[in-house]
Design a protein around this motif. Structure first.
Motif, short mmCIF file in Angstrom:
data_model
loop_
_atom_site.label_atom_id
_atom_site.label_comp_id
_atom_site.label_asym_id
_atom_site.label_seq_id
_atom_site.Cartn_x
_atom_site.Cartn_y
_atom_site.Cartn_z
N ARG A 97 4.19 39.30 101.13
CA ARG A 97 5.39 39.77 101.83
C ARG A 97 6.24 40.67 100.97
NH1 ARG A 97 9.05 35.38 104.21
NH2 ARG A 97 10.13 37.22 104.99
N SER A 98 6.01 40.66 99.66
CA SER A 98 6.77 41.52 98.76
C SER A 98 6.49 42.99 99.05
CB SER A 98 6.42 41.20 97.30
OG SER A 98 6.74 39.85 97.00
N GLY A 99 5.45 43.27 99.84
CA GLY A 99 5.16 44.64 100.22
C GLY A 99 6.30 45.28 100.97
N GLY A 100 7.17 44.44 101.58
CA GLY A 100 8.34 44.97 102.27
C GLY A 100 9.35 45.53 101.29
N VAL A 101 9.28 45.10 100.03
CA VAL A 101 10.19 45.57 99.00
C VAL A 101 9.50 46.61 98.11
CG1 VAL A 101 11.58 44.89 97.00
CG2 VAL A 101 11.39 43.37 98.99
N ASN A 102 8.26 46.34 97.75
CA ASN A 102 7.51 47.22 96.87
C ASN A 102 6.24 47.66 97.59
OD1 ASN A 102 6.03 48.43 94.83
ND2 ASN A 102 6.72 47.00 93.26
N ALA A 103 6.14 48.94 97.88
CA ALA A 103 5.01 49.46 98.63
C ALA A 103 3.69 49.24 97.90
CB ALA A 103 5.19 50.96 98.89
N LEU A 104 3.74 49.06 96.57
CA LEU A 104 2.52 48.84 95.80
C LEU A 104 1.89 47.49 96.11
CD1 LEU A 104 3.62 50.19 92.29
CD2 LEU A 104 2.26 51.35 94.03
N PHE A 105 2.63 46.61 96.77
CA PHE A 105 2.13 45.28 97.05
C PHE A 105 1.50 45.15 98.45
CE2 PHE A 105 4.91 42.63 93.93
CZ PHE A 105 4.26 43.26 92.88
N ARG A 106 1.59 46.16 99.28
CA ARG A 106 1.16 46.01 100.66
C ARG A 106 -0.35 45.75 100.79
NH1 ARG A 106 4.87 51.03 102.96
NH2 ARG A 106 6.86 49.91 102.75
N TRP A 107 -1.11 46.21 99.85
CA TRP A 107 -2.56 45.99 99.90
C TRP A 107 -2.92 44.52 99.69
CZ3 TRP A 107 -4.62 43.79 95.55
CH2 TRP A 107 -3.85 43.88 94.38
N LYS A 108 -1.96 43.70 99.25
CA LYS A 108 -2.25 42.30 99.00
C LYS A 108 -2.56 41.52 100.27
CE LYS A 108 0.24 41.98 94.63
NZ LYS A 108 -0.94 41.63 93.81
N TRP A 109 -2.26 42.08 101.44
CA TRP A 109 -2.67 41.43 102.69
C TRP A 109 -4.19 41.38 102.79
CZ3 TRP A 109 0.53 38.50 105.20
CH2 TRP A 109 1.90 38.74 105.14
N VAL A 110 -4.87 42.29 102.11
CA VAL A 110 -6.33 42.24 102.06
C VAL A 110 -6.78 40.99 101.30
CG1 VAL A 110 -8.41 43.44 101.26
CG2 VAL A 110 -6.49 44.75 102.19
N VAL A 111 -6.03 40.62 100.27
CA VAL A 111 -6.34 39.42 99.50
C VAL A 111 -6.17 38.18 100.38
CG1 VAL A 111 -5.77 38.09 97.43
CG2 VAL A 111 -5.60 40.58 97.39
N VAL A 112 -5.11 38.17 101.19
CA VAL A 112 -4.89 37.05 102.11
C VAL A 112 -6.08 36.91 103.06
CG1 VAL A 112 -3.43 36.14 103.95
CG2 VAL A 112 -2.39 37.31 102.00
N LEU A 113 -6.53 38.03 103.62
CA LEU A 113 -7.66 38.01 104.53
C LEU A 113 -8.92 37.51 103.83
CD1 LEU A 113 -8.75 38.69 107.34
CD2 LEU A 113 -9.20 41.02 106.52
N ALA A 114 -9.12 37.94 102.59
CA ALA A 114 -10.30 37.50 101.82
C ALA A 114 -10.23 36.00 101.56
CB ALA A 114 -10.38 38.27 100.51
N GLN A 115 -9.05 35.48 101.32
CA GLN A 115 -8.90 34.04 101.10
C GLN A 115 -9.27 33.25 102.34
OE1 GLN A 115 -4.87 33.47 99.81
NE2 GLN A 115 -5.17 34.51 97.86
N VAL A 116 -8.82 33.71 103.50
CA VAL A 116 -9.10 33.00 104.76
C VAL A 116 -10.59 33.06 105.08
CG1 VAL A 116 -8.68 32.97 107.25
CG2 VAL A 116 -6.79 33.41 105.67
N ILE A 117 -11.18 34.25 105.01
CA ILE A 117 -12.60 34.41 105.34
C ILE A 117 -13.46 33.63 104.35
CG2 ILE A 117 -14.51 36.05 105.49
CD1 ILE A 117 -12.52 38.12 106.51
N GLY A 118 -13.11 33.71 103.06
CA GLY A 118 -13.88 33.00 102.05
C GLY A 118 -13.82 31.49 102.25
N SER A 119 -12.65 30.96 102.60
CA SER A 119 -12.52 29.52 102.83
C SER A 119 -13.35 29.08 104.03
CB SER A 119 -11.04 29.18 103.07
OG SER A 119 -10.25 29.51 101.95
N LEU A 120 -13.38 29.90 105.07
CA LEU A 120 -14.17 29.57 106.26
C LEU A 120 -15.66 29.56 105.93
CD1 LEU A 120 -14.44 29.01 109.26
CD2 LEU A 120 -14.35 31.47 109.67
N LEU A 121 -16.11 30.57 105.19
CA LEU A 121 -17.53 30.64 104.84
C LEU A 121 -17.95 29.46 103.97
CD1 LEU A 121 -17.92 34.47 104.09
CD2 LEU A 121 -18.68 33.21 106.12
N ILE A 122 -17.08 29.04 103.05
CA ILE A 122 -17.40 27.89 102.20
C ILE A 122 -17.50 26.63 103.04
CG2 ILE A 122 -16.49 26.38 100.38
CD1 ILE A 122 -15.32 28.90 99.06
N ALA A 123 -16.59 26.46 104.00
CA ALA A 123 -16.60 25.27 104.85
C ALA A 123 -17.86 25.21 105.71
CB ALA A 123 -15.37 25.25 105.73
#
Length: 235
Positions: free
Chosen positions: A140-166
């Motif tokens: 959410r810090s992407g709302g303050v610092n534009a350099l952080f907006r790509w971190k939503w890709v990390v969130v998506l990777a965490q969700v997909i990775g957790s599902l695949l492991i399960a």
């Protein structure tokens, strides 16, 4: 109102502006994964399965993270972007949130123990919980610092990775645990899945932290030799 909200978010964005926070969390996750793997793949009477070794291991990890983060901020971050002193109430709320999260985690384990059910799919829910925490605390810090907006890709990777492991075959996750003797409510398959999730989460945090650190170096100037010490700012 938007400007006020942006100002309130800045201390949180500043803390991880250099990626040090993610690097520390990623290092800790992989450190826990390593000690768990050693405990699972060594005899019960080995040094790795002794309680004092766990305390030593955790103490070393905390020391490395503390002094490593401090060195990055003192020698790189503070000279470039200044020192931010956080208000006391911010630290109090951090402690409260940490206590609540710990209590919920313990409660979840207790409920799982009484259910006597095979625990693999909960790894996905653990992944969702931590992904939500990452999204709220960092992405959410992407709302303050534009350099952080790509971190939503990390969130998506965490969700997909957790599902695949399960969804991995039980034989595979059992093999990862070394077939350790565990309580009935926490099978070897569950232990292997959780170990793999720790490696996934820690690796993603290290990658994200390293990218953040690289971007920080690219977008900030090194201090001039004649520059004075950075002024303190109370946020």
């Amino acid at each position: 109102m938007d400007q006020v909200e942006s100002l309130l978010k800045r201390p949180k964005a500043y803390y991880n502006i250099d990626g040090a926070g993610e690097l520390g969390m990623g290092f800790m996750c992989l450190g826990y994964a390593l000690i768990i793997w050693l405990q699972m793949h060594t005899p019960k009477d080995s040094i790795w399965n002794q309680m004092y070794m766990l305390f030593i291991w955790v103490g070393l990890m905390v020391a490395i993270i503390h002094f490593g983060t401090k060195a990055i901020k003192n020698h790189i971050t503070y000279p470039r972007t200044g020192f931010v002193a956080y208000r006391a109430q911010n630290r109090i709320w951090t402690a409260i949130i940490a206590s609540v999260v710990s209590a919920l985690s313990v409660a979840g384990l207790v409920l799982a123990a009484h259910s006597h059910r095979h625990i693999v799919m909960p790894v996905f829910f653990i992944g969702l919980f931590f992904a939500a925490g990452y999204a709220f605390g960092i992405a959410r810090s992407g709302g303050v610092n534009a350099l952080f907006r790509w971190k939503w890709v990390v969130v998506l990777a965490q969700v997909i990775g957790s599902l695949l492991i399960a969804l991995l075959p039980e034989d595979l996750t059992t093999a990862l645990s070394g077939g350790s003797s565990l309580p009935a409510w926490f099978s070897a398959s569950s232990a292997g899945a959780f170990l793999l999730w720790l490696v996934l989460y820690g690796t993603l945090l290290l990658i994200s932290g390293a990218i953040s650190f690289w971007l920080y170096l690219c977008h900030t100037q090194a201090p001039a030799k004649e520059a004075n010490e950075p002024a303190n700012a109370d946020v």
